[in-house]
Every structure is written in structure tokens, then in C-alpha cells.
Design an enzyme around this catalytic site. Structure first.
Site, PDB file in Angstrom:
ATOM      1  N   CYS A  19      -3.474   8.071  -5.871  1.00  0.00           N
ATOM      2  CA  CYS A  19      -4.891   8.101  -5.456  1.00  0.00           C
ATOM      3  C   CYS A  19      -5.269   9.477  -4.926  1.00  0.00           C
ATOM      4  O   CYS A  19      -6.378   9.966  -5.171  1.00  0.00           O
ATOM      5  CB  CYS A  19      -5.153   7.037  -4.396  1.00  0.00           C
ATOM      6  SG  CYS A  19      -4.853   5.357  -4.977  1.00  0.00           S
TER       7      CYS A  19
HETATM    8  C1  BEZ Z   1      -0.724   5.369  -5.537  1.00  0.00           C
HETATM    9  O1  BEZ Z   1      -1.867   5.779  -5.442  1.00  0.00           O
HETATM   10  O2  BEZ Z   1       0.216   6.136  -5.661  1.00  0.00           O
HETATM   11  C2  BEZ Z   1      -0.440   3.898  -5.494  1.00  0.00           C
HETATM   12  C3  BEZ Z   1      -1.280   3.069  -4.808  1.00  0.00           C
HETATM   13  C4  BEZ Z   1      -1.002   1.704  -4.758  1.00  0.00           C
HETATM   14  C5  BEZ Z   1       0.130   1.210  -5.392  1.00  0.00           C
HETATM   15  C6  BEZ Z   1       0.958   2.089  -6.096  1.00  0.00           C
HETATM   16  C7  BEZ Z   1       0.669   3.433  -6.154  1.00  0.00           C
END
Ligand code: BEZ
Length: 210
Positions: free
Chosen positions: A45
Site C-alpha cells: 500500500c
Molecule cells: C500490503 O500492502 O503490503 C499488504 C496489505 C495487506 C495484506 C497484505 C499486504
């Protein structure tokens, strides 16, 4: 219920990093992209939000207003913003909606319980100036989106909205476009002089935006 192409994008009012945001009013006459991410302070994210911020000149060029969303609070969004700027070199420059009670997430069916019970998946809704949904995408948490592809999609949507054309596989701006099959050859000739016929149902012409 799932939101389908051609539906009116549900309106909402919610807290965001830009203050209280009334979605339809905020979009005004512009195109819009509403996209969710699963969670603040997570790696994929962080890269995604920086990438979207870095494309601001491109969104502006296309008159697209981008709005992000997750089930985190405004306080968390603001605390995380520093990391996004530090890691990606791009400070947040679009509103991030805070949806801790999942009102908007439910409205847009952004929580897919068989993937995750509580977090939003990576949903994207491209919305036209008429507030109708023009395109939807859903990616899982572990796969970051390609926002250059969203620019390409907007380029196609904006052309096909006002010209009687469609865009072929892997099209990028400047490539030939397809004349919609509903036009007769005579009509096609009037609108697109010198068009080419590959098959009777596959006729091409120059990109109308050059
Ligand atoms: C991420 O943004 O890396 C992420 C967020 C939620 C679950 C898995 C990865």
C-alpha cells in the site's frame, strides 16, 4: 450488491485527509477514480499510494480526481503519510477517505470476506463525469496495481466516450483505433476518411486524439 458498469457510483460523505468529503460534489464535472487499499502502514500500500501521488500531473492532464480509501482512521492516514513521502518521494496529494465503520466499503462491496473478513481488497472504480461507473478492477492484497495501466484505460475511456471508436488489445495512445461495428462503411467514411478495412467487421483509423 456488486456495482456494475453503467451503474451510478454511490454517493457518500465521509471524513478524509482533506476534511469532510462529499464524493459527487468533490468530483464535480471531472472524471473520478475511487480506489481502496487494505491497510495503512503496510508495504504494498505504501508503494501504491506514492505511485498514485507521483502521477498527479497525469491525472490532472486527463481531468481525473483520485480518491483513496481504507478502513483506517484519518489519524492513521495522516501518521502514515510521512512514510509514503519518505519511501516513495511523493507526498500524498489526493484525499484518503477514512472508513473505520466500513460504510463506504460496504456501499462499494470492497470487502470480500473469502479473501479477508475485515480489510478492503484493492478495488478500483473509474467514474465518468456523468457519475456512471465506467470500469472496475479488483486486485488481491498481495498484488500491487499498475497505475500506468489505469492512465491507459482512462485514455481509452475518454476517447471511446466521444468518438465512435474502440481500442484494441494492448492499445496505447497514438496507435490506430477500431471503428465501432454499428457504423456502416458509408458512415465510417464520412467520420473517418481513408479508414482501413482489415475484415468487414474490423476497420481501423488513426487515433482521434493526436
Ligand atoms: C500490503 O500492502 O503490503 C499488504 C496489505 C495487506 C495484506 C497484505 C499486504
Amino acid at each position: 450488491m456488486a456495482i456494475r458498469l453503467g451503474d451510478t457510483a454511490p454517493d457518500f460523505t465521509a471524513d478524509s485527509t482533506a476534511g469532510t468529503l462529499s464524493f459527487h460534489e468533490y468530483l464535480g464535472e471531472s472524471w473520478g477514480i475511487l480506489f481502496s487499499h487494505p491497510k495503512d502502514f503496510t508495504p504494498v500500500c505504501t508503494t501504491e499510494l506514492g505511485a498514485v501521488a507521483g502521477l498527479k500531473p497525469e491525472w490532472d492532464k486527463r481531468d481525473v480526481k483520485v480518491v483513496g480509501l481504507s478502513v483506517d482512521s484519518v489519524a492513521d492516514h495522516n501518521a502514515w503519510a510521512g512514510d509514503i513521502a519518505e519511501v516513495t518521494g511523493h507526498a500524498l496529494n489526493f484525499p484518503l477517505v477514512a472508513d473505520p465503520d466500513r460504510t463506504v466499503a460496504d456501499l462499494y462491496d470492497m470487502i470480500h470476506p473469502n479473501a479477508d473478513n475485515t480489510l478492503t481488497v484493492r478495488s478500483v472504480f473509474v467514474i465518468g463525469p456523468d457519475k456512471k461507473v465506467k470500469l472496475t478492477l479488483t486486485y488481491p492484497a498481495a498484488t500491487g496495481r499498475n497505475f500506468n495501466e489505469l492512465l491507459r484505460v482512462v485514455d481509452s475511456l475518454q476517447r471511446t466516450a466521444v468518438n465512435k471508436v474502440a481500442t484494441p488489445a494492448n492499445w496505447t495512445p497514438g496507435d490506430k483505433v477500431i471503428i465501432v461495428p454499428s457504423l456502416s462503411d458509408e458512415q465510417a467514411g464520412e467520420l473517418f476518411p481513408g479508414f482501413e478495412t482489415v475484415k468487414p467487421y474490423l476497420r481501423t483509423t488513426n487515433d482521434p486524439v493526436r
